[in-house]
Scaffold this active site. Structure first.
Site, PDB file in Angstrom:
ATOM      1  N   HIS A 152      -4.803  -0.227   1.396  1.00 52.80           N
ATOM      2  CA  HIS A 152      -5.995  -0.999   1.842  1.00 52.80           C
ATOM      3  C   HIS A 152      -6.671  -1.429   2.781  1.00 52.80           C
ATOM      4  O   HIS A 152      -7.853  -2.144   2.000  1.00 52.80           O
ATOM      5  CB  HIS A 152      -5.028  -2.038   2.292  1.00 52.80           C
ATOM      6  N   ASP A 172       1.072  -0.950   0.485  1.00 50.98           N
ATOM      7  CA  ASP A 172      -0.171  -0.008   0.069  1.00 50.98           C
ATOM      8  C   ASP A 172       0.926   1.200  -0.200  1.00 50.98           C
ATOM      9  O   ASP A 172       1.565   1.747   1.287  1.00 50.98           O
ATOM     10  CB  ASP A 172      -1.084  -0.440   1.181  1.00 50.98           C
ATOM     11  N   GLU A 205     -10.264  -3.150  15.867  1.00 55.00           N
ATOM     12  CA  GLU A 205      -9.217  -3.777  15.641  1.00 55.00           C
ATOM     13  C   GLU A 205      -8.449  -3.211  17.770  1.00 55.00           C
ATOM     14  O   GLU A 205      -7.739  -3.848  18.184  1.00 55.00           O
ATOM     15  CB  GLU A 205      -7.814  -3.806  14.862  1.00 55.00           C
TER      16      GLU A 205
END
Length: 434
Positions: free
Chosen positions: A378, A96, A197
């Site tokens: 991404h 990326d 996350e």
């Protein structure tokens, strides 16, 4: 910090709720592969599993003040760290270019803060950001990662002749020991929809354990945005397809298809043409001051006005991160140009002064943006789809609130509670990003 003060969007009212019905036990359709976080211990006991010890390389030093006991490493955490041992995730992130080149530029732009200084890289992965910092003249870099990728990172450091500068620590930030204060923290902690996350908590822990007063954190700020979106092609591909399948009426499949396609958030790429309104801020984060408790639940009210007549299929979310110096540092003498410019109309709402207060000097900041109008990353964008589209007219108001909270099932997951109202009808959409 809830969405109040400068970042409030001013919606205060009870919704006459009409719940979107869901069928139990069905996962999302076509869900993008999820990233997982790098900031915690692979060994549930928090040991340094590969023996990359700090004190042996630093000589005699006084340890910092003892911290309170770190949170336990759960089975979910272990599985999460294990997922980052796979090289494919790191390959995707490194390839990326918007992401990696912006970080490299940020390191070189802040070289005066890094040269001759001590750096900690939270969730170092393969060690590429640690190596960038060493190349920028860092005196010492602690590369911390709980995943087994730390073993490979140590080999990469050796292969580049940087073992005297880059010290790889295999373990959670909450558990490893660094017996000195650090001048800089760098981390690529952002998940889908920014907060998925829950890796920011590890950055906050590193800051509170080791960062010197006035130290540099890269990135320094982050802002999560949302806006209503129209995506008829996606809806047609997933739902309308069932109306006529090789001449057979399979519309009986449509309700199940909606559940499978739209129950969970979808990570995909949209363009500015899909966005119906100016975006609004859901959460602004100052990495110098944010507290872990603020991330347990983020609540924002919103009030949009559609710029066109179109079916609204859901809400899109994206984020910017900014790389700027601490407020106490001397003024910059040169301006930087963003590699992945976030200065388009997609990232700043002109209608709300509060949404524009996140940067002291926008033209001076290096920004990595995941906006639909920015170069692709991404992270793409995250779309929370409605089960049925809502037709909106030009200038029609869409208002409500969004709550993002850590899942009690697994703190790495994120619960999303959306309330929205338009043209006298009110709805609730709940989903989990897992």
């Amino acid at each position: 910090m809830q969405s109040g003060g400068d970042y409030s969007n001013g919606f205060h009212g009870e919704l006459d709720r009409v719940e979107e019905k869901q069928l139990p036990g069905l996962s999302s359709f076509g869900r993008a592969k999820r990233r997982s976080t790098r900031g915690g211990a692979h060994d549930p006991r928090g040991g340094l599993t590969n023996g990359f010890m700090v004190s042996d390389q630093l000589g005699e030093q006084n340890p910092l003040e003892t911290q309170k006991s770190p949170p336990p490493c759960t089975d979910f955490d272990v599985a999460y760290f294990h997922s980052y041992a796979h090289v494919g995730i790191h390959e995707e992130m490194i390839k990326d270019r918007a992401r990696t080149e912006t970080y490299k530029e940020a390191i070189m732009q802040h070289q005066s803060f890094i040269q001759g200084k001590v750096v900690v890289d939270v969730g170092c992965g393969t060690g590429i950001l640690s190596i960038f910092c060493a190349q920028a003249g860092a005196k010492r870099v602690y590369a911390v990662d709980a995943s087994d990728i730390a073993v490979q990172a140590n080999e990469v450091v050796k292969a580049n002749g940087l073992s005297d500068k880059v010290i790889v620590l295999h373990g959670r930030v909450e558990d490893v020991e660094i017996d000195e204060e650090v001048d800089v923290i760098i981390s690529e902690w952002m998940g889908y929809m920014l907060l998925y996350e829950s890796m920011l908590g590890s950055v906050i822990t590193a800051r509170d354990r080791w960062l010197k007063p006035g130290g540099l954190i890269l990135p320094s700020h982050a802002t999560l945005y949302m806006a209503p979106v129209s995506h008829p092609d996606r809806y047609s591909h997933s739902i309308d397809f069932w109306r006529n399948v090789y001449g057979i009426d399979m519309s009986a499949m449509m309700q199940l298809a909606k559940q499978c396609a739209f129950e969970e958030p979808s990570v995909e790429s949209i363009s500015g043409e899909n966005v119906l309104t100016w975006p609004e801020v859901v959460k602004h984060i100052d990495c110098q001051t944010v507290k872990i408790q603020e991330l347990d639940s983020v609540i924002a009210s919103y009030k949009f006005k559609s710029m066109m007549r179109a079916p609204m299929h859901g809400f899109g979310f994206w984020f910017d991160v900014e790389f700027s110096e601490p407020a106490s540092s001397p003024a910059k003498t040169t301006s930087a140009t963003s590699v992945a410019s976030g200065s388009s109309s997609m990232t700043m709402s002109p209608s709300r002064e509060g949404n524009q207060k996140k940067r002291s000097n926008p033209s001076d900041a290096l920004v990595l943006s995941t906006s639909p109008e920015a170069p692709p990353t991404h992270w793409q964008q995250t779309i929370v789809y409605l089960y049925d589209p809502v037709d909106v007219e030009q200038d029609q108001v869409i208002e409500g609130s969004v709550t993002l909270s850590q899942s009690k099932e697994n703190r790495r997951f994120m619960n999303i509670h959306l309330e929205y109202s338009s043209a006298g009808r009110s709805f609730v959409k709940e989903s989990v990003m897992r």
